[in-house]
Design a protein around this motif. Structure first.
Motif, PDB file in Angstrom:
ATOM      1  N   CYS A 195       0.772  -1.136   0.062  1.00 14.67           N
ATOM      2  CA  CYS A 195      -0.047  -0.141   0.186  1.00 14.67           C
ATOM      3  C   CYS A 195       0.894   1.253   0.022  1.00 14.67           C
ATOM      4  O   CYS A 195       0.345   2.368   0.030  1.00 14.67           O
ATOM      5  CB  CYS A 195      -0.836   0.019   1.277  1.00 14.67           C
ATOM      6  SG  CYS A 195      -2.275  -1.104   1.195  1.00 14.67           S
ATOM      7  N   ALA A 196       2.205   1.136  -0.067  1.00 17.63           N
ATOM      8  CA  ALA A 196       3.139   2.352  -0.033  1.00 17.63           C
ATOM      9  C   ALA A 196       2.958   3.142  -1.105  1.00 17.63           C
ATOM     10  O   ALA A 196       2.611   2.459  -2.305  1.00 17.63           O
ATOM     11  CB  ALA A 196       4.539   2.015   0.225  1.00 17.63           C
ATOM     12  N   LYS A 197       3.469   4.345  -1.098  1.00 20.73           N
ATOM     13  CA  LYS A 197       3.457   5.179  -2.488  1.00 20.73           C
ATOM     14  C   LYS A 197       4.411   4.595  -3.632  1.00 20.73           C
ATOM     15  O   LYS A 197       4.204   4.781  -4.628  1.00 20.73           O
ATOM     16  CB  LYS A 197       4.097   6.552  -1.943  1.00 20.73           C
ATOM     17  CG  LYS A 197       3.802   7.540  -3.147  1.00 20.73           C
ATOM     18  CD  LYS A 197       4.079   8.972  -2.751  1.00 20.73           C
ATOM     19  CE  LYS A 197       4.063   9.966  -3.715  1.00 20.73           C
ATOM     20  NZ  LYS A 197       4.466  11.463  -3.363  1.00 20.73           N
ATOM     21  N   ASP A 198       5.419   4.212  -2.870  1.00 22.54           N
ATOM     22  CA  ASP A 198       6.347   3.450  -3.782  1.00 22.54           C
ATOM     23  C   ASP A 198       6.473   2.275  -3.315  1.00 22.54           C
ATOM     24  O   ASP A 198       7.551   1.921  -2.365  1.00 22.54           O
ATOM     25  CB  ASP A 198       7.836   4.264  -3.827  1.00 22.54           C
ATOM     26  CG  ASP A 198       8.736   3.616  -4.690  1.00 22.54           C
ATOM     27  OD1 ASP A 198       8.595   2.385  -5.230  1.00 22.54           O
ATOM     28  OD2 ASP A 198       9.598   4.366  -5.106  1.00 22.54           O
ATOM     29  N   LYS A 213       7.509   2.754   6.201  1.00 25.67           N
ATOM     30  CA  LYS A 213       6.530   3.490   6.855  1.00 25.67           C
ATOM     31  C   LYS A 213       5.541   1.842   7.255  1.00 25.67           C
ATOM     32  O   LYS A 213       5.086   1.417   6.050  1.00 25.67           O
ATOM     33  CB  LYS A 213       5.658   4.378   6.023  1.00 25.67           C
ATOM     34  CG  LYS A 213       4.483   5.032   6.826  1.00 25.67           C
ATOM     35  CD  LYS A 213       4.077   6.225   5.881  1.00 25.67           C
ATOM     36  CE  LYS A 213       2.899   7.067   6.680  1.00 25.67           C
ATOM     37  NZ  LYS A 213       2.640   8.151   5.887  1.00 25.67           N
ATOM     38  N   CYS A 218      -5.016  -0.250   2.460  1.00 29.03           N
ATOM     39  CA  CYS A 218      -5.678   0.345   1.082  1.00 29.03           C
ATOM     40  C   CYS A 218      -6.484  -0.959   0.700  1.00 29.03           C
ATOM     41  O   CYS A 218      -6.550  -1.975   1.038  1.00 29.03           O
ATOM     42  CB  CYS A 218      -4.707   0.745   0.066  1.00 29.03           C
ATOM     43  SG  CYS A 218      -3.471  -0.757  -0.275  1.00 29.03           S
TER      44      CYS A 218
END
Length: 264
Positions: A195-198, A213, A218
């Motif tokens: 679910c991380a941005k990258d 993180k 999500c």
């Protein structure tokens, strides 16, 4: 908890001879045991009904049987169990069941018919499954899908081989297998990574045991879906490498060995 697989220890030629001899003996014994049942072949519909009746008191109805097929051995039928996706073998009267691999003895080798079927099933089940991908450098020549767990040391070792695989034209896609189960720390960490941005960067950090993180969620996280595939595919540990043809390689392999198996 399912542990990371131990590194592969090659068998000696003497061990292989003993195994081959044992398989031949087993095949002969099975043929003798089922010989009386092979005198008259029943229709597949009759066999299916008989096996279903025999299994009903034993397994839940939702886990019933799927496809029933004749095998190359008279009197023995191939049966797929819906719940686990496992292939087993039954006598026509439903009184005998074999769980394991069925081998065909050719003039020069043993052919694992059960594994051949599993390969086809894995190929179909994994065809459209998406994960965190590391694309090939230049022309893509092949793709492997790897079930991984960030708590597995052999997975971290395999992660270090990805640049060499990518450079050789192999795309590597990670699928999640939190061995401690749904709801575990490994599970929530893998959800956070996907679910991380990258996601690729988050996975790289996790593999290097660096901080990333956590506690992200999500709606489109694939970890649950990946986990549900594990039993159907026969995955028992990490890393588990699925080749394009459905062949499953358990445990760590160096890039050179993986490339050699693919003929690259």
């Amino acid at each position: 908890m399912i542990l990371c697989p131990k590194m592969h220890i090659p068998r000696t030629s003497m061990q292989n001879q003993k195994i081959t001899g044992a398989l031949v003996a087993i095949a002969a014994a099975v043929s003798f045991m089922f010989a009386p049942l092979a005198q008259a072949e029943d229709s597949l519909a009759e066999v299916r009904a008989t096996i279903e009746k025999a299994l009903t008191p034993i397994i839940p109805s939702d886990d019933g049987i799927g496809e029933v097929k004749k095998t190359g051995m008279a009197g023995i039928y191939e049966v797929e169990l819906k719940g686990s996706g496992q292939t087993v073998y039954f006598s026509a009267d439903g009184k005998y069941m074999l769980a394991g691999s069925l081998y065909q003895l050719t003039s020069d080798r043993l052919v694992n018919l059960t594994e051949q079927k599993k390969n086809k099933q894995r190929k179909q089940l994994l065809a459209d499954v998406q994960g965190i991908s590391y694309p090939a450098v230049g022309e893509q020549k092949a793709e492997i899908k790897v079930f991984t767990d960030i708590t597995c040391p052999y997975c971290r070792k395999l992660h270090a081989e990805i640049p060499a695989l990518n450079k050789a034209g192999v795309k590597v896609t990670y699928l999640a297998f939190p061995r401690a189960g749904i709801g575990s720390r490994a599970y929530t960490d893998l959800v956070s990574i996907y679910c991380a941005k990258d996601p690729q960067q988050a996975m790289n950090k996790a593999k290097k045991q660096q901080s990333f993180k956590r506690d992200l969620t999500c709606d489109d996280q694939p970890v649950d879906a990946h986990y549900s595939l594990v039993q159907k595919l026969g995955v028992t540990g990490t890393p588990a490498i699925a080749m394009a043809d459905g062949t499953l390689i358990p445990g760590y392999r160096p890039a050179a060995a993986i490339l050699a198996q693919m003929g690259l």
